[in-house]
Scaffold this motif. Structure first.
Motif, PDB file in Angstrom:
ATOM      1  N   ASN A  88     122.780  66.942  20.719  1.00  0.00           N
ATOM      2  CA  ASN A  88     124.059  67.624  20.580  1.00  0.00           C
ATOM      3  C   ASN A  88     125.198  66.759  21.120  1.00  0.00           C
ATOM      4  O   ASN A  88     126.229  66.586  20.471  1.00  0.00           O
ATOM      5  N   ALA A  89     124.997  66.195  22.315  1.00  0.00           N
ATOM      6  CA  ALA A  89     126.040  65.365  22.924  1.00  0.00           C
ATOM      7  C   ALA A  89     126.337  64.131  22.078  1.00  0.00           C
ATOM      8  O   ALA A  89     127.497  63.747  21.906  1.00  0.00           O
ATOM      9  N   LEU A  90     125.300  63.509  21.522  1.00  0.00           N
ATOM     10  CA  LEU A  90     125.497  62.309  20.710  1.00  0.00           C
ATOM     11  C   LEU A  90     126.219  62.631  19.412  1.00  0.00           C
ATOM     12  O   LEU A  90     127.179  61.946  19.035  1.00  0.00           O
ATOM     13  N   PHE A  91     125.780  63.678  18.727  1.00  0.00           N
ATOM     14  CA  PHE A  91     126.392  64.023  17.450  1.00  0.00           C
ATOM     15  C   PHE A  91     127.853  64.448  17.628  1.00  0.00           C
ATOM     16  O   PHE A  91     128.743  63.982  16.906  1.00  0.00           O
ATOM     17  N   VAL A  92     128.114  65.311  18.609  1.00  0.00           N
ATOM     18  CA  VAL A  92     129.487  65.775  18.839  1.00  0.00           C
ATOM     19  C   VAL A  92     130.377  64.611  19.259  1.00  0.00           C
ATOM     20  O   VAL A  92     131.510  64.472  18.784  1.00  0.00           O
ATOM     21  N   SER A  93     129.885  63.748  20.148  1.00  0.00           N
ATOM     22  CA  SER A  93     130.687  62.610  20.607  1.00  0.00           C
ATOM     23  C   SER A  93     131.019  61.655  19.474  1.00  0.00           C
ATOM     24  O   SER A  93     132.107  61.087  19.424  1.00  0.00           O
ATOM     25  N   PHE A  95     130.898  62.379  15.990  1.00  0.00           N
ATOM     26  CA  PHE A  95     131.545  62.966  14.824  1.00  0.00           C
ATOM     27  C   PHE A  95     132.741  63.852  15.145  1.00  0.00           C
ATOM     28  O   PHE A  95     133.612  64.030  14.296  1.00  0.00           O
ATOM     29  N   PHE A  96     132.797  64.404  16.332  1.00  0.00           N
ATOM     30  CA  PHE A  96     133.859  65.365  16.642  1.00  0.00           C
ATOM     31  C   PHE A  96     134.560  65.070  17.960  1.00  0.00           C
ATOM     32  O   PHE A  96     135.032  65.984  18.633  1.00  0.00           O
ATOM     33  N   GLY A 106     135.379  66.771  28.322  1.00  0.00           N
ATOM     34  CA  GLY A 106     135.801  65.788  27.339  1.00  0.00           C
ATOM     35  C   GLY A 106     134.711  64.815  26.930  1.00  0.00           C
ATOM     36  O   GLY A 106     133.524  64.989  27.231  1.00  0.00           O
ATOM     37  N   LEU A 107     135.135  63.771  26.227  1.00  0.00           N
ATOM     38  CA  LEU A 107     134.210  62.800  25.651  1.00  0.00           C
ATOM     39  C   LEU A 107     133.383  62.096  26.718  1.00  0.00           C
ATOM     40  O   LEU A 107     132.180  61.901  26.548  1.00  0.00           O
ATOM     41  N   SER A 154     131.142  58.407  10.733  1.00  0.00           N
ATOM     42  CA  SER A 154     131.963  59.595  10.504  1.00  0.00           C
ATOM     43  C   SER A 154     133.215  59.254   9.702  1.00  0.00           C
ATOM     44  O   SER A 154     133.574  59.956   8.757  1.00  0.00           O
ATOM     45  N   GLU A 155     133.862  58.163  10.078  1.00  0.00           N
ATOM     46  CA  GLU A 155     135.070  57.754   9.363  1.00  0.00           C
ATOM     47  C   GLU A 155     134.758  57.410   7.911  1.00  0.00           C
ATOM     48  O   GLU A 155     135.545  57.724   7.018  1.00  0.00           O
ATOM     49  N   GLN A 156     133.625  56.775   7.672  1.00  0.00           N
ATOM     50  CA  GLN A 156     133.243  56.436   6.291  1.00  0.00           C
ATOM     51  C   GLN A 156     132.958  57.694   5.476  1.00  0.00           C
ATOM     52  O   GLN A 156     133.287  57.763   4.299  1.00  0.00           O
TER      53      GLN A 156
END
Length: 200
Positions: A88-93, A95-96, A106-107, A154-156
Motif C-alpha cells: 500500500n505504501a509503495l503504490f500510494v507513494s 502513483f498518488f 505525507g510522502l 504513473s506519469e506514462q
C-alpha cells in the motif's frame, strides 16, 4: 471481461515494459523476482483488484497503527499485515504522492513505514514463503528509488500529463528524490531546502 489495454497488451505485459524502461532510465537494478513482484502488484491494481486487505477498517487505519498491530500479531498474520502495508505504501507513494499532505501522513512518512514493513517482512521466512525473502530485502533497500520508478510509470500511464513545478519541488523536499531534482533542473530550477536560501 477483457484484460487487454488499448494497445492490445495485457496489464502484465504493459507494466513489464513500462517498469523496465523506467528502471533502465533511472539506473535502478533489482533481481528479476523483485521486478516480477512489482509488475504483478501494478497489474493487480489496474485490473481493479484491491491491495491485500488484512481486516475490516484497514483502509482507514494509519500506517503506524497497522505497523504496531503487525508487530504484535501471530507470525502468519504479521507477514500478511506487513506485506499489505508495504504494498500500500509503495503504490500510494508512487502513483498518488500528490494527494499526500505535507504533514505527519505525507510522502516521507509513507516511504519510511513502507520500507520498514518490507525490511521486517524479509525476516519472516516461513510465513512469507510464497515470495523469496530477497524480494522484500530489495523492496526495503531501494524503497525510495522504486517510488521514483513507479512515479515515472504513473506519469506514462497518464499520457504525459505534466506535474507542476510546485509538486515536483514538494516531492523533492519531502524525499530528496534525485528524479524530482533532475526534472526541476530540466526546467532550469536548482532546488534548495528552505533553510539554505541565500540571504542578501
Amino acid at each position: 471481461m477483457s484484460e487487454r489495454l488499448v494497445s492490445g497488451e495485457t496489464p502484465v505485459e504493459f507494466f513489464r515494459e513500462q517498469l523496465g524502461r523506467a528502471m533502465e532510465r533511472q539506473r535502478v537494478a533489482t533481481s528479476a523476482f523483485t521486478e516480477f513482484y512489482l509488475v504483478n502488484l501494478l497489474a493487480a491494481c489496474v485490473r481493479g483488484e484491491n491491495l491485500p486487505r488484512p481486516e475490516a477498517g484497514f483502509d482507514e487505519m494509519p500506517l503506524a497503527l497497522l505497523y504496531a498491530r503487525a508487530l504484535h500479531a501471530t507470525r502468519h498474520d504479521r507477514a500478511r499485515l506487513l506485506r499489505a502495508m508495504g504494498d500500500n505504501a509503495l503504490f500510494v507513494s508512487g502513483f498518488f504522492a500528490d494527494s499526500l499532505s505535507d504533514d505527519a501522513g505525507g510522502l516521507r512518512y509513507y516511504c519510511d513505514l513502507g520500507g520498514h514493513a518490507y525490511a521486517r517482512l524479509a525476516h519472516e521466512h516461513e510465513t512469507a514463503a510464497s515470495v523469496a525473502p530477497v524480494v522484500f530485502q530489495e523492496l526495503s533497500a531501494h524503497f525510495r528509488r522504486l517510488v521514483d520508478v513507479l512515479s515515472e510509470v504513473s506519469e506514462q500511464t497518464r499520457l504525459g500529463t505534466p506535474h507542476s513545478v510546485v509538486q515536483l519541488y514538494e516531492r523533492w523536499l519531502q524525499t530528496g528524490s534525485p528524479r524530482a531534482a533532475t526534472l526541476l533542473a530540466e526546467r532550469g530550477i536548482t532546488p534548495h531546502p528552505p533553510g539554505d536560501m541565500v540571504r542578501h
